[in-house]
Scaffold this active site. Structure first.
Site, PDB file in Angstrom:
ATOM      1  CE  LYS A 123      -3.503  -2.399   2.175  1.00 29.51           C
ATOM      2  NZ  LYS A 123      -4.267  -2.868   3.514  1.00 29.51           N
ATOM      3  CD  GLN A 173      -3.306  -4.654   6.455  1.00 25.75           C
ATOM      4  OE1 GLN A 173      -2.907  -3.567   5.673  1.00 25.75           O
ATOM      5  NE2 GLN A 173      -4.056  -5.513   6.300  1.00 25.75           N
ATOM      6  CG  ASP A 207      -8.964  -0.077   5.338  1.00 25.58           C
ATOM      7  OD1 ASP A 207      -8.898  -0.487   4.166  1.00 25.58           O
ATOM      8  OD2 ASP A 207      -8.233  -0.349   6.225  1.00 25.58           O
TER       9      ASP A 207
END
Ligand code: NDP
Length: 290
Positions: free
Chosen positions: A52, A96, A119
């Site tokens: 990412k 994450q 997200d």
């Protein structure tokens, strides 16, 4: 059979985002900035976060990677999130997953400002998505929708079987595909570990989305001729022929299933690439121009 090539599609979309960023820079506008937090040393998580951050660099975004030790306490993590929430330089925040067991995932997700929730996991983002209101749509289902759109796949009226009901993949996927939109307008069956006779349901499916987390679980005898198969799974299996000692496989038995279906996503190079692409798109959308 046509391959749904996540690498190719994501490169094309990311090139467009890079162009927008370069234009913004020329106009003196803010550079999009993504902050990622990684807690602990899970090898798969490290790989995901690294790719990412690398993508941010490739397309001209700013990025911050905060690596925290496995022993980081929940209040410490929440304090870092609060600092990122308050930092006007940072447009998008991702933590994450999975987190170490002593940290409550729900608390962490809820702590991210919905305005920076790229997200799309915050209850406000998910709620707005269900209502069809503008919001950040979680990256994996969003990436799959982008892929279907790119290949101009007509999903209207099709029966889609989604296997897996997680909050980050299966459930939002089922909502998006059943929406009155294109892609969308599917009749969706959402399956999970308590589903009876998954095979019979899969055999009725025009589209199968497998998000289970079990290597090669969807086999050719579960797939109708001409079906579209989207494989979300990323599973590490031992492979002594590889330097790393493992290789990645999906939830679908690719070699056998590919012979029967009309379209299929590979693993790697399918949904994973689209997920990163959708995350970058969300980050661009998160930028607030003064
Ligand atoms: P979860 O573990 O949160 O959810 C798995 C789902 O699969 C659950 O709903 C579970 O049912 C269901 N399931 C498990 N076993 C069966 C079975 N035998 N039959 C039917 N359903 C079953 O996983 P995620 O949704 O987070 O991830 C799924 C996979 O996708 C993983 O391999 C993950 O690594 C991958 N992934 C890939 C991404 C990408 O970018 N490509 C992004 C995110 C995830 P129940 O609810 O009843 O337990």
């Amino acid at each position: 059979m046509q391959l749904l090539d996540g690498k190719k599609v994501s490169e094309a979309i990311l090139a467009g985002i890079a162009e927008t960023v370069s234009q913004r820079k020329q106009e003196g506008k803010k550079t999009p900035h993504l902050a990622a937090i990684l807690v602990g040393g899970d090898p798969a998580s490290q790989t995901y976060v690294a790719s990412k951050v690398k993508t941010c660099e490739q397309i001209g975004f700013g990025s911050t990677l905060l690596r925290l030790g496995e022993e980081t306490s929940e209040p410490e993590l929440l304090a870092h999130i609060a600092a990122f929430n308050a930092d006007p330089e940072i447009d998008g925040i991702l933590v994450q997953l999975p987190l170490p067991r002593h940290i409550a995932e729900e608390k962490v997700i809820n702590a991210i400002s919905p305005e920076k929730d790229v997200d799309g996991f915050h209850p406000i983002s998910l709620g707005r998505m269900v209502l069809g209101l503008p919001t950040f749509i979680s990256a994996t289902p969003n990436g799959i929708m982008m892929m279907l759109e790119h290949y101009n796949i007509d999903t209207t009226g099709k029966h889609c079987v989604v296997i897996g009901r997680s909050n980050i993949v299966g459930t939002p996927m089922s909502v998006l595909l059943s929406r009155n939109s294109n892609p969308g307008n599917c009749t969706v069956t959402l399956c999970h570990s308590k589903t009876r006779d998954l095979k019979a349901l899969c055999l009725q499916a025009d589209i199968i989305v497998a998000a289970i987390g079990r290597p090669n679980y969807v086999t050719a005898d579960m797939v109708k001729e001409g079906a579209i198969v989207i494989d979300v799974g990323i599973n590490r299996i031992e492979d002594s022929s590889k330097k790393s000692g493992f290789r990645l496989v999906g939830d679908v038995d690719f070699d056998q299933v590919a012979e029967k279906c009309s379209y299929i996503t590979p693993v790697p190079g399918g949904v994973g690439k689209m997920t990163i692409c959708a995350l970058m798109n969300n980050t661009l959308l998160a930028v607030k121009d003064k």
